[in-house]
Write a protein that holds these residues in place. Structure first.
Motif, PDB file in Angstrom:
ATOM      1  N   ALA A 116       0.862  -1.182   0.000  1.00 30.41           N
ATOM      2  CA  ALA A 116       0.000   0.000   0.000  1.00 30.41           C
ATOM      3  C   ALA A 116       0.897   1.230   0.000  1.00 30.41           C
ATOM      4  O   ALA A 116       1.691   1.426   0.927  1.00 30.41           O
ATOM      5  CB  ALA A 116      -0.909   0.009   1.221  1.00 30.41           C
ATOM      6  N   LEU A 119      -1.971   5.728   3.015  1.00 32.46           N
ATOM      7  CA  LEU A 119      -3.041   5.312   3.928  1.00 32.46           C
ATOM      8  C   LEU A 119      -4.442   5.453   3.367  1.00 32.46           C
ATOM      9  O   LEU A 119      -5.417   5.086   4.049  1.00 32.46           O
ATOM     10  CB  LEU A 119      -2.932   6.104   5.237  1.00 32.46           C
ATOM     11  CG  LEU A 119      -3.068   7.637   5.179  1.00 32.46           C
ATOM     12  CD1 LEU A 119      -4.515   8.087   5.163  1.00 32.46           C
ATOM     13  CD2 LEU A 119      -2.376   8.265   6.386  1.00 32.46           C
ATOM     14  N   HIS A 120      -4.628   5.986   2.182  1.00 32.55           N
ATOM     15  CA  HIS A 120      -5.972   6.263   1.690  1.00 32.55           C
ATOM     16  C   HIS A 120      -6.704   4.977   1.304  1.00 32.55           C
ATOM     17  O   HIS A 120      -6.075   3.966   0.962  1.00 32.55           O
ATOM     18  CB  HIS A 120      -5.908   7.264   0.541  1.00 32.55           C
ATOM     19  CG  HIS A 120      -5.581   8.650   1.011  1.00 32.55           C
ATOM     20  ND1 HIS A 120      -5.021   9.616   0.209  1.00 32.55           N
ATOM     21  CD2 HIS A 120      -5.726   9.232   2.234  1.00 32.55           C
ATOM     22  CE1 HIS A 120      -4.840  10.727   0.907  1.00 32.55           C
ATOM     23  NE2 HIS A 120      -5.260  10.514   2.140  1.00 32.55           N
ATOM     24  N   PRO A 121      -8.048   4.985   1.352  1.00 33.03           N
ATOM     25  CA  PRO A 121      -8.806   3.730   1.312  1.00 33.03           C
ATOM     26  C   PRO A 121      -8.655   2.923   0.034  1.00 33.03           C
ATOM     27  O   PRO A 121      -8.691   1.687   0.085  1.00 33.03           O
ATOM     28  CB  PRO A 121     -10.257   4.184   1.502  1.00 33.03           C
ATOM     29  CG  PRO A 121     -10.272   5.638   1.142  1.00 33.03           C
ATOM     30  CD  PRO A 121      -8.935   6.150   1.553  1.00 33.03           C
ATOM     31  N   PHE A 124      -5.864   0.151  -0.020  1.00 34.85           N
ATOM     32  CA  PHE A 124      -5.768  -1.057   0.819  1.00 34.85           C
ATOM     33  C   PHE A 124      -7.083  -1.776   1.087  1.00 34.85           C
ATOM     34  O   PHE A 124      -7.070  -2.881   1.641  1.00 34.85           O
ATOM     35  CB  PHE A 124      -5.127  -0.706   2.170  1.00 34.85           C
ATOM     36  CG  PHE A 124      -6.037   0.043   3.116  1.00 34.85           C
ATOM     37  CD1 PHE A 124      -6.858  -0.643   4.010  1.00 34.85           C
ATOM     38  CD2 PHE A 124      -6.076   1.425   3.121  1.00 34.85           C
ATOM     39  CE1 PHE A 124      -7.698   0.032   4.878  1.00 34.85           C
ATOM     40  CE2 PHE A 124      -6.910   2.112   3.980  1.00 34.85           C
ATOM     41  CZ  PHE A 124      -7.727   1.408   4.871  1.00 34.85           C
ATOM     42  N   THR A 141       2.265   4.717   7.407  1.00 33.20           N
ATOM     43  CA  THR A 141       1.055   4.339   6.680  1.00 33.20           C
ATOM     44  C   THR A 141       0.261   3.308   7.465  1.00 33.20           C
ATOM     45  O   THR A 141      -0.976   3.387   7.553  1.00 33.20           O
ATOM     46  CB  THR A 141       1.404   3.806   5.281  1.00 33.20           C
ATOM     47  OG1 THR A 141       1.865   4.898   4.471  1.00 33.20           O
ATOM     48  CG2 THR A 141       0.198   3.177   4.606  1.00 33.20           C
ATOM     49  N   ILE A 145      -3.566   3.912   8.557  1.00 32.00           N
ATOM     50  CA  ILE A 145      -4.651   3.011   8.170  1.00 32.00           C
ATOM     51  C   ILE A 145      -5.449   2.579   9.394  1.00 32.00           C
ATOM     52  O   ILE A 145      -6.691   2.589   9.386  1.00 32.00           O
ATOM     53  CB  ILE A 145      -4.076   1.789   7.418  1.00 32.00           C
ATOM     54  CG1 ILE A 145      -3.632   2.196   5.999  1.00 32.00           C
ATOM     55  CG2 ILE A 145      -5.115   0.666   7.335  1.00 32.00           C
ATOM     56  CD1 ILE A 145      -2.917   1.098   5.242  1.00 32.00           C
ATOM     57  N   LYS A 146      -4.766   2.202  10.459  1.00 31.33           N
ATOM     58  CA  LYS A 146      -5.459   1.756  11.666  1.00 31.33           C
ATOM     59  C   LYS A 146      -6.311   2.876  12.266  1.00 31.33           C
ATOM     60  O   LYS A 146      -7.412   2.638  12.773  1.00 31.33           O
ATOM     61  CB  LYS A 146      -4.446   1.243  12.689  1.00 31.33           C
ATOM     62  CG  LYS A 146      -3.814  -0.084  12.291  1.00 31.33           C
ATOM     63  CD  LYS A 146      -2.758  -0.540  13.294  1.00 31.33           C
ATOM     64  CE  LYS A 146      -2.131  -1.845  12.857  1.00 31.33           C
ATOM     65  NZ  LYS A 146      -1.062  -2.309  13.793  1.00 31.33           N
ATOM     66  N   ALA A 149      -9.316   3.690   9.215  1.00 25.70           N
ATOM     67  CA  ALA A 149     -10.017   2.653   8.458  1.00 25.70           C
ATOM     68  C   ALA A 149     -11.526   2.649   8.684  1.00 25.70           C
ATOM     69  O   ALA A 149     -12.316   2.534   7.732  1.00 25.70           O
ATOM     70  CB  ALA A 149      -9.435   1.283   8.783  1.00 25.70           C
ATOM     71  N   TYR A 152     -13.156   5.446   6.795  1.00 24.83           N
ATOM     72  CA  TYR A 152     -13.131   5.164   5.356  1.00 24.83           C
ATOM     73  C   TYR A 152     -14.255   4.209   4.980  1.00 24.83           C
ATOM     74  O   TYR A 152     -14.967   4.421   3.987  1.00 24.83           O
ATOM     75  CB  TYR A 152     -11.798   4.522   4.963  1.00 24.83           C
ATOM     76  CG  TYR A 152     -10.591   5.418   5.006  1.00 24.83           C
ATOM     77  CD1 TYR A 152     -10.690   6.792   4.861  1.00 24.83           C
ATOM     78  CD2 TYR A 152      -9.321   4.872   5.187  1.00 24.83           C
ATOM     79  CE1 TYR A 152      -9.562   7.598   4.894  1.00 24.83           C
ATOM     80  CE2 TYR A 152      -8.185   5.670   5.213  1.00 24.83           C
ATOM     81  CZ  TYR A 152      -8.316   7.033   5.072  1.00 24.83           C
ATOM     82  OH  TYR A 152      -7.196   7.821   5.100  1.00 24.83           O
ATOM     83  N   SER A 169     -11.674  -3.780   6.631  1.00 27.19           N
ATOM     84  CA  SER A 169     -10.255  -3.428   6.582  1.00 27.19           C
ATOM     85  C   SER A 169      -9.397  -4.572   7.112  1.00 27.19           C
ATOM     86  O   SER A 169      -9.695  -5.144   8.162  1.00 27.19           O
ATOM     87  CB  SER A 169      -9.986  -2.166   7.411  1.00 27.19           C
ATOM     88  OG  SER A 169     -10.694  -1.068   6.887  1.00 27.19           O
ATOM     89  N   PHE A 171      -5.377  -4.964   7.947  1.00 26.18           N
ATOM     90  CA  PHE A 171      -4.217  -4.094   8.094  1.00 26.18           C
ATOM     91  C   PHE A 171      -2.929  -4.772   7.622  1.00 26.18           C
ATOM     92  O   PHE A 171      -2.735  -5.973   7.825  1.00 26.18           O
ATOM     93  CB  PHE A 171      -4.044  -3.665   9.547  1.00 26.18           C
ATOM     94  CG  PHE A 171      -5.249  -2.989  10.130  1.00 26.18           C
ATOM     95  CD1 PHE A 171      -6.008  -2.113   9.371  1.00 26.18           C
ATOM     96  CD2 PHE A 171      -5.633  -3.238  11.435  1.00 26.18           C
ATOM     97  CE1 PHE A 171      -7.120  -1.482   9.898  1.00 26.18           C
ATOM     98  CE2 PHE A 171      -6.747  -2.617  11.991  1.00 26.18           C
ATOM     99  CZ  PHE A 171      -7.494  -1.748  11.209  1.00 26.18           C
TER     100      PHE A 171
END
Length: 328
Positions: A116, A119-121, A124, A141, A145-146, A149, A152, A169, A171
């Motif tokens: 990935a 971090l954008h949806p 991932f 990142t 994400i965590k 998420a 998102y 999600s 991770f």
């Protein structure tokens, strides 16, 4: 005699231009997706690039149910040992269809790593389709994400409807440590962790084929997105990419470009936007006035204009106003 030499020099220069022009043909005609909302089929297609790379293009557009919210370019690298995936798209369904496509090209080679780039949806949310142990990102990142998420997922279910069915999600677990050079299977690539679009913008550059995966730092023929943006670091990151002299740039959003054209275009827009917001704040303009005046004509035919431009101003202008008032 001097005039003759001058004319001959001009002719020679013109001939040289003609000779190098066919190099543009090396940029492939990238196959576009053909989404079918009725069947939730993204219509993904893989296009081969130089050096063992493949790109799976997304629509150059804003999120919509008509395009399946597939607006990102994903891709993969394949060698004898397996496959290395770059970004997994916006949903479980995307990830599954992406993997089916990759399997058809690779003849079911094992997936070694899934990267990935930020971090954008849409980078991932297709992770469910892949082995968890293969999922990788930089430390920042992974943290982003965590943190983001759940939000998102909520927003994209609202925007994308049935395309998001069953999406949850997953991770990344492998931490990518960017350095000057890293191994991707049998290939040595340059990995850079830059910033500006997000706090961790991973760029992959193949010095042999000169293919660059520029991630969210580069948008081509599309207005940039700015929910986590800092324009000045972003501008500096683009200058770093320019200096690397890529041959083909794969932006996360928009078509592929030859040379630094997409980087140059993104830099042009961000430099203008930074100056426009600085000047407006110093003159005491209201946010609505900045939106109403819009962007210069050269940016108005970009995808997602004016909606994304309005979001740029909404996201960024309060900081410029604060700085104009002596804040930090």
């Amino acid at each position: 005699m001097n005039l003759f030499k001058a004319v001959r020099a001009i002719f020679a220069a013109s001939t040289f231009i003609v000779l190098v022009a066919p190099a543009l043909a090396e940029l492939p005609n990238v196959a576009k997706p053909t989404p079918d909302k009725a069947t939730l089929d993204y219509g993904l297609k893989a296009t081969k690039l130089a050096g063992g790379w493949y790109v799976i293009a997304g629509a150059n557009d804003d999120f919509s149910q008509a395009n399946g919210c597939n607006i990102i370019n994903t891709g993969f690298y394949m060698d004898d040992s397996g496959v290395y995936v770059i970004n997994t798209g916006t949903s479980r369904i995307y990830g599954e269809q992406q993997r089916t496509l990759i399997n058809s090209v690779s003849k079911n080679k094992p997936v070694k790593q899934v990267v990935a780039l930020n971090l954008h949806p849409d980078y991932f949310l297709g992770n469910q389709a892949y082995p968890k142990e293969a999922l990788a990102a930089t430390k920042l990142t992974m943290q982003g994400i965590k943190a983001e998420a759940a939000l998102y997922e909520t927003n994209l279910y609202r925007l994308c409807g049935d395309w998001m069915k069953g999406t949850e999600s997953v991770f990344p677990v492998q931490t990518i440590l960017p350095g000057n050079f890293n191994k991707l299977g049998d290939k040595t690539i340059q990995t850079l962790e830059l910033k500006g679009h997000t706090d961790s913008d991973l760029v992959l550059f193949d010095p042999e084929s000169k293919v660059m995966w520029a991630g969210g730092l580069v948008f081509y023929q599309r207005i940039v997105t700015t929910p986590h943006a800092q324009l000045k670091p972003w501008i500096e990151s683009l200058k770093t990419l320019q200096a690397m002299k890529p041959k083909v740039v794969v932006p996360s959003h928009g078509p592929l470009s030859w040379g630094t054209e997409a980087i140059d275009q993104t830099l042009d827009y961000l430099s203008w936007l930074d100056k426009r917001l600085t000047d407006a704040a110093n003159m005491g303009e209201e946010m609505n006035d900045v939106m109403k005046k819009g962007a210069p004509e050269r940016f108005r035919n970009f995808a997602a204009y004016p909606a994304e431009f309005y979001r740029n101003v909404t996201n960024l202008y309060p900081l410029y106003e604060k700085q104009a008032l002596g804040g930090f």
